[in-house]
Design a protein around this motif. Structure first.
Motif, PDB file in Angstrom:
ATOM      1  N   VAL A  89      46.880  55.182  38.434  1.00  0.00           N
ATOM      2  CA  VAL A  89      46.222  55.326  39.589  1.00  0.00           C
ATOM      3  C   VAL A  89      45.381  55.510  40.191  1.00  0.00           C
ATOM      4  CG1 VAL A  89      44.022  52.583  39.695  1.00  0.00           C
ATOM      5  CG2 VAL A  89      45.998  52.635  38.199  1.00  0.00           C
ATOM      6  N   ILE A  90      44.111  56.816  40.799  1.00  0.00           N
ATOM      7  CA  ILE A  90      44.314  57.298  41.489  1.00  0.00           C
ATOM      8  C   ILE A  90      43.074  57.115  41.968  1.00  0.00           C
ATOM      9  CG2 ILE A  90      45.625  59.270  41.369  1.00  0.00           C
ATOM     10  CD1 ILE A  90      43.791  61.018  39.866  1.00  0.00           C
ATOM     11  N   GLY A  91      42.136  57.304  43.300  1.00  0.00           N
ATOM     12  CA  GLY A  91      41.097  57.177  43.916  1.00  0.00           C
ATOM     13  C   GLY A  91      39.781  57.954  43.064  1.00  0.00           C
ATOM     14  N   GLY A  92      40.464  59.226  43.196  1.00  0.00           N
ATOM     15  CA  GLY A  92      39.732  60.697  42.628  1.00  0.00           C
ATOM     16  C   GLY A  92      39.258  61.613  43.008  1.00  0.00           C
ATOM     17  N   ASP A  93      38.285  62.584  42.846  1.00  0.00           N
ATOM     18  CA  ASP A  93      38.455  63.590  43.804  1.00  0.00           C
ATOM     19  C   ASP A  93      36.344  63.457  43.135  1.00  0.00           C
ATOM     20  OD1 ASP A  93      40.214  64.115  44.971  1.00  0.00           O
ATOM     21  OD2 ASP A  93      40.832  65.598  42.987  1.00  0.00           O
ATOM     22  N   ALA A  94      35.426  62.695  42.392  1.00  0.00           N
ATOM     23  CA  ALA A  94      34.568  63.203  42.849  1.00  0.00           C
ATOM     24  C   ALA A  94      33.480  62.656  43.269  1.00  0.00           C
ATOM     25  CB  ALA A  94      34.133  61.507  41.275  1.00  0.00           C
ATOM     26  N   GLY A  95      32.317  63.459  43.489  1.00  0.00           N
ATOM     27  CA  GLY A  95      32.022  63.992  45.061  1.00  0.00           C
ATOM     28  C   GLY A  95      30.565  61.971  44.587  1.00  0.00           C
ATOM     29  N   ARG A  96      30.560  62.101  43.696  1.00  0.00           N
ATOM     30  CA  ARG A  96      29.971  60.684  44.314  1.00  0.00           C
ATOM     31  C   ARG A  96      30.509  59.114  43.343  1.00  0.00           C
ATOM     32  NH1 ARG A  96      26.040  58.788  39.834  1.00  0.00           N
ATOM     33  NH2 ARG A  96      26.924  59.404  38.845  1.00  0.00           N
ATOM     34  N   THR A  97      30.286  58.266  43.427  1.00  0.00           N
ATOM     35  CA  THR A  97      31.106  56.999  42.792  1.00  0.00           C
ATOM     36  C   THR A  97      30.358  56.241  42.040  1.00  0.00           C
ATOM     37  OG1 THR A  97      32.105  56.239  45.258  1.00  0.00           O
ATOM     38  CG2 THR A  97      32.111  54.945  42.538  1.00  0.00           C
ATOM     39  N   ALA A  98      31.130  56.621  40.757  1.00  0.00           N
ATOM     40  CA  ALA A  98      30.429  56.458  39.196  1.00  0.00           C
ATOM     41  C   ALA A  98      29.675  54.307  39.344  1.00  0.00           C
ATOM     42  CB  ALA A  98      30.855  56.756  38.174  1.00  0.00           C
ATOM     43  N   GLY A  99      30.790  53.878  39.602  1.00  0.00           N
ATOM     44  CA  GLY A  99      30.444  52.689  38.989  1.00  0.00           C
ATOM     45  C   GLY A  99      30.658  51.939  40.849  1.00  0.00           C
ATOM     46  N   PRO A 100      31.066  50.539  40.248  1.00  0.00           N
ATOM     47  CA  PRO A 100      31.712  49.506  41.649  1.00  0.00           C
ATOM     48  C   PRO A 100      32.808  49.630  42.250  1.00  0.00           C
ATOM     49  CG  PRO A 100      32.424  48.495  39.562  1.00  0.00           C
ATOM     50  CD  PRO A 100      31.562  50.091  39.407  1.00  0.00           C
ATOM     51  N   TYR A 101      33.913  50.747  41.678  1.00  0.00           N
ATOM     52  CA  TYR A 101      35.166  51.176  41.749  1.00  0.00           C
ATOM     53  C   TYR A 101      35.423  52.439  43.277  1.00  0.00           C
ATOM     54  CZ  TYR A 101      36.087  48.760  37.777  1.00  0.00           C
ATOM     55  OH  TYR A 101      36.050  47.532  37.300  1.00  0.00           O
ATOM     56  N   THR A 102      35.542  51.713  44.699  1.00  0.00           N
ATOM     57  CA  THR A 102      35.346  53.033  45.480  1.00  0.00           C
ATOM     58  C   THR A 102      36.666  53.571  46.150  1.00  0.00           C
ATOM     59  OG1 THR A 102      35.374  51.284  46.991  1.00  0.00           O
ATOM     60  CG2 THR A 102      33.071  52.412  47.065  1.00  0.00           C
ATOM     61  N   TRP A 103      37.334  52.539  45.407  1.00  0.00           N
ATOM     62  CA  TRP A 103      39.104  53.120  46.088  1.00  0.00           C
ATOM     63  C   TRP A 103      40.050  52.595  44.632  1.00  0.00           C
ATOM     64  CZ3 TRP A 103      43.345  50.579  48.463  1.00  0.00           C
ATOM     65  CH2 TRP A 103      42.955  49.004  48.637  1.00  0.00           C
ATOM     66  N   SER A 104      41.219  53.268  44.368  1.00  0.00           N
ATOM     67  CA  SER A 104      42.206  52.620  43.542  1.00  0.00           C
ATOM     68  C   SER A 104      42.239  51.006  43.568  1.00  0.00           C
ATOM     69  CB  SER A 104      43.163  53.568  43.686  1.00  0.00           C
ATOM     70  OG  SER A 104      43.987  53.723  45.121  1.00  0.00           O
ATOM     71  N   GLY A 105      42.384  50.772  44.331  1.00  0.00           N
ATOM     72  CA  GLY A 105      42.791  49.300  44.304  1.00  0.00           C
ATOM     73  C   GLY A 105      42.343  48.039  44.156  1.00  0.00           C
ATOM     74  N   ALA A 106      40.904  48.518  44.042  1.00  0.00           N
ATOM     75  CA  ALA A 106      39.926  47.871  43.709  1.00  0.00           C
ATOM     76  C   ALA A 106      40.120  47.694  42.255  1.00  0.00           C
ATOM     77  CB  ALA A 106      38.161  48.105  44.421  1.00  0.00           C
ATOM     78  N   LEU A 107      40.306  48.757  41.556  1.00  0.00           N
ATOM     79  CA  LEU A 107      40.715  49.166  39.936  1.00  0.00           C
ATOM     80  C   LEU A 107      41.791  49.004  39.295  1.00  0.00           C
ATOM     81  CD1 LEU A 107      39.135  51.261  38.137  1.00  0.00           C
ATOM     82  CD2 LEU A 107      40.593  52.551  38.358  1.00  0.00           C
ATOM     83  N   MET A 108      43.106  48.479  40.060  1.00  0.00           N
ATOM     84  CA  MET A 108      43.944  48.128  39.882  1.00  0.00           C
ATOM     85  C   MET A 108      43.770  46.623  39.937  1.00  0.00           C
ATOM     86  SD  MET A 108      46.326  49.858  42.182  1.00  0.00           S
ATOM     87  CE  MET A 108      48.061  49.225  42.184  1.00  0.00           C
ATOM     88  N   GLU A 109      43.484  46.185  40.526  1.00  0.00           N
ATOM     89  CA  GLU A 109      43.077  44.844  39.953  1.00  0.00           C
ATOM     90  C   GLU A 109      42.622  44.146  39.159  1.00  0.00           C
ATOM     91  OE1 GLU A 109      41.070  43.570  44.411  1.00  0.00           O
ATOM     92  OE2 GLU A 109      42.004  43.701  45.444  1.00  0.00           O
ATOM     93  N   ASP A 110      41.669  45.059  38.844  1.00  0.00           N
ATOM     94  CA  ASP A 110      40.487  44.704  37.373  1.00  0.00           C
ATOM     95  C   ASP A 110      41.675  44.693  36.196  1.00  0.00           C
ATOM     96  OD1 ASP A 110      38.119  43.338  38.188  1.00  0.00           O
ATOM     97  OD2 ASP A 110      37.397  45.427  37.839  1.00  0.00           O
ATOM     98  N   LEU A 111      42.498  46.359  36.613  1.00  0.00           N
ATOM     99  CA  LEU A 111      43.600  46.592  35.647  1.00  0.00           C
ATOM    100  C   LEU A 111      44.584  45.652  35.162  1.00  0.00           C
ATOM    101  CD1 LEU A 111      44.303  50.835  35.886  1.00  0.00           C
ATOM    102  CD2 LEU A 111      43.493  48.975  33.867  1.00  0.00           C
ATOM    103  N   ALA A 112      44.996  44.537  36.379  1.00  0.00           N
ATOM    104  CA  ALA A 112      45.932  43.476  36.136  1.00  0.00           C
ATOM    105  C   ALA A 112      45.560  42.478  35.824  1.00  0.00           C
ATOM    106  CB  ALA A 112      46.374  43.335  38.076  1.00  0.00           C
ATOM    107  N   ASP A 113      43.577  42.264  35.502  1.00  0.00           N
ATOM    108  CA  ASP A 113      43.380  41.114  35.020  1.00  0.00           C
ATOM    109  C   ASP A 113      43.526  41.473  33.627  1.00  0.00           C
ATOM    110  OD1 ASP A 113      41.717  39.032  35.272  1.00  0.00           O
ATOM    111  OD2 ASP A 113      39.997  39.793  35.404  1.00  0.00           O
TER     112      ASP A 113
END
Length: 268
Positions: A89-113
């Protein structure tokens, strides 16, 4: 030298499976990148295809490229159905955030759930720091993410001294995850220099340029523009006995060169 387990990082692309089968046969462990111009859909599709061919696959998921929790749930279902148990899981280099995940920690929380904690999550660590984040802030994010993580991989680093000292430094800082050493394969030096400037690996750029120029091989500039391949053996020697869990090889899809080098001989 102690023989460490090895993972091979690849980039989604044309005929990737065929090239892997030719040069790095299954059941090798393969890590699949998630670059902004590919996005998670192509990463997941590639990962599922490679898993179906017998590879142990670790797809990357870039938080800023995932459009929604619903989209993430779809990716998770496809990965689980393919028997994939680890995700990087990374933050990524996209210039525009596609959705609600502004950093990798938030995505990790949803992946765990979404997976009930059954998906093993990997995170990036930075031997030379992070160009966009002060050291104390970077350390706080690592502390937060390691609660959900199972392992970590170092950002590309060309300095043997920095890489050798890094596991002990992480431990002193309270990061206790198993660490995989991110090391480039035998790729053209010119390509590595270009990449180093792009991702901001600091003093390692200077080290790489110096290492390219020997007294009998002409100027550094001529070598960087030549077909000379980077020799990763100093990095491999430096990590021997340094406390790494394994080697994460950045192949840049030069799979023939990687096979010829023998670096991908043991996977796990």
């Amino acid at each position: 030298m102690t023989e460490l387990d090895t993972r091979v990082e690849v980039i989604p692309g044309e005929a990737l499976l065929e090239r892997l089968l030719d040069h790095v046969p299954a059941p090798a462990v393969v890590s699949v990148t998630c670059l902004p111009h590919h996005g998670p859909v192509q990463t997941v599709e590639t990962a599922v295809r490679l898993a179906g061919a017998g590879y142990t696959v670790i797809p990357h998921l870039a938080a800023r490229s995932v459009g929604s929790r619903r989209e993430l749930a779809g990716h998770v279902r496809r990965l689980q159905d393919a028997g994939i148990t680890d995700t990087f899981v990374i933050g990524g280099d996209a210039g525009r955030t596609a959705g609600p995940y502004t950093w990798s920690g938030a995505l990790m929380e949803d992946l765990a759930d979404l997976t009930g904690g059954t998906m093993r999550l990997g995170i990036a660590v930075y031997p030379e720091g992070h160009a966009g984040m002060p050291g104390d802030e970077l350390l706080r994010t690592l502390w937060a993410k390691q609660e959900l993580a199972s392992w970590c991989v170092t950002q590309l680093c060309f300095s043997p001294e920095i890489l050798a000292a890094f596991p002990d430094r992480l431990r002193r800082d309270g990061v206790t995850l198993p660490v995989w050493a991110g090391i480039p394969g035998p790729v053209r030096v010119s390509r590595l220099v270009k990449l180093a400037g792009t991702i901001g690996v600091g003093q390692s750029v200077g080290f790489l340029k110096r290492s390219a120029g020997g007294s009998n091989t002409g100027s550094v500039v001529r070598q960087l523009l030549s077909s000379t391949s980077y020799d990763p053996s100093p990095l491999l020697g430096a990590i021997d006995g340094a406390g790494y869990a394994g080697v994460h090889l950045y192949s840049f899809n030069d799979l023939a060169g990687l096979a010829d080098s023998g670096l991908a001989g043991r996977t796990g």
